[in-house]
Design a protein around this motif. Sequence first.
Motif, mmCIF file in Angstrom:
data_model
loop_
_atom_site.group_PDB
_atom_site.id
_atom_site.type_symbol
_atom_site.label_atom_id
_atom_site.label_comp_id
_atom_site.label_asym_id
_atom_site.label_seq_id
_atom_site.Cartn_x
_atom_site.Cartn_y
_atom_site.Cartn_z
ATOM 1 N N TYR A 69 0.740 -1.072 0.249
ATOM 2 C CA TYR A 69 0.240 0.078 -0.209
ATOM 3 C C TYR A 69 0.923 1.388 0.106
ATOM 4 O O TYR A 69 0.553 2.449 -0.414
ATOM 5 C CB TYR A 69 -0.908 0.057 1.185
ATOM 6 N N HIS A 70 2.104 1.078 0.293
ATOM 7 C CA HIS A 70 2.985 2.220 0.147
ATOM 8 C C HIS A 70 3.047 2.622 -1.223
ATOM 9 O O HIS A 70 3.418 3.687 -1.425
ATOM 10 C CB HIS A 70 4.368 1.919 0.818
ATOM 11 N N TYR A 71 3.156 1.821 -2.169
ATOM 12 C CA TYR A 71 3.262 2.051 -3.442
ATOM 13 C C TYR A 71 1.859 2.215 -4.242
ATOM 14 O O TYR A 71 1.625 3.284 -5.126
ATOM 15 C CB TYR A 71 3.901 0.858 -4.274
ATOM 16 N N TYR A 72 0.720 1.312 -3.902
ATOM 17 C CA TYR A 72 -0.341 1.588 -4.600
ATOM 18 C C TYR A 72 -1.621 1.593 -3.659
ATOM 19 O O TYR A 72 -1.477 0.559 -2.675
ATOM 20 C CB TYR A 72 -0.725 0.295 -5.500
ATOM 21 N N GLU A 73 -2.541 2.201 -3.880
ATOM 22 C CA GLU A 73 -3.620 2.462 -2.610
ATOM 23 C C GLU A 73 -4.507 1.378 -3.050
ATOM 24 O O GLU A 73 -5.547 1.227 -1.982
ATOM 25 C CB GLU A 73 -4.133 3.811 -2.882
ATOM 26 N N SER A 74 -4.495 0.747 -4.018
ATOM 27 C CA SER A 74 -5.503 -0.537 -4.236
ATOM 28 C C SER A 74 -5.218 -1.379 -5.533
ATOM 29 O O SER A 74 -4.392 -0.985 -6.188
ATOM 30 C CB SER A 74 -7.017 0.138 -4.451
ATOM 31 N N LYS A 75 -5.988 -2.344 -5.532
ATOM 32 C CA LYS A 75 -5.504 -3.285 -6.909
ATOM 33 C C LYS A 75 -6.088 -2.383 -7.740
ATOM 34 O O LYS A 75 -5.299 -2.672 -8.987
ATOM 35 C CB LYS A 75 -6.415 -4.634 -6.810
ATOM 36 N N GLU A 76 -7.229 -1.642 -7.986
ATOM 37 C CA GLU A 76 -7.564 -1.052 -9.216
ATOM 38 C C GLU A 76 -6.413 0.121 -9.649
ATOM 39 O O GLU A 76 -6.146 0.047 -10.791
ATOM 40 C CB GLU A 76 -8.832 -0.397 -8.839
#
Length: 202
Positions: free
Chosen positions: A49-56
């Motif tokens: 989550y440090h890199y991407y806020e969600s799978k989407e």
Amino acid sequence: MARPKSSQHELRRDEILDVAAQCFADRSYAAASMNDIAAACGTSKARLYHYYESKEAILYDLLDRYTQRLLAIIGQVEATAQRRSLDDRAAVHELVRVFLEEYEHSATRHIALLHDTKFLSDTQRDLILDRQRDIVAAVTRFLRRAYPKRMDSRNQTAVTMMLFGMINWTFTWLRPGGPMSYAQFAEEVIGMLERGLDGAAA
């Protein structure tokens, strides 16, 4: 003032996208979870989550970068054709070769582009679909210049999609190390274009 992201940060994002694309291809986008992606990356979900806020967000970045890459390939081939003074047919042949070279190394990204665009938000999906239309329009221009007697307003979409039909689904059957390489298949596609388009126009 926000601190600029390091090159290492972007490298890590690239690695995450590689792993996520494989997870989506193996499990399907709908079935893959952030836990699955984190585990495959050898990290925690909190770190992911440090890199991407969600799978989407991962899917969108994956498809955003990949469609930009395909458009960049088209620009590179156009520049190569000018630099090497290639005629219009040789330029199409070069485009086929370079596209298939990319597909060989980006099979999981291509699977996501063909199967998972529908999972994006409306705004994101429209952007990716617009890029796909730009790619199709550019390839149509290549073909129209190379085969002006065969391509007209009635059939140019069909002929362009015929070409994409030959190359877009190679990930389903053409395996690296198999009896035919991607480079060999590119020459088969080029031969089909030359004999098929010329023969149909005769």
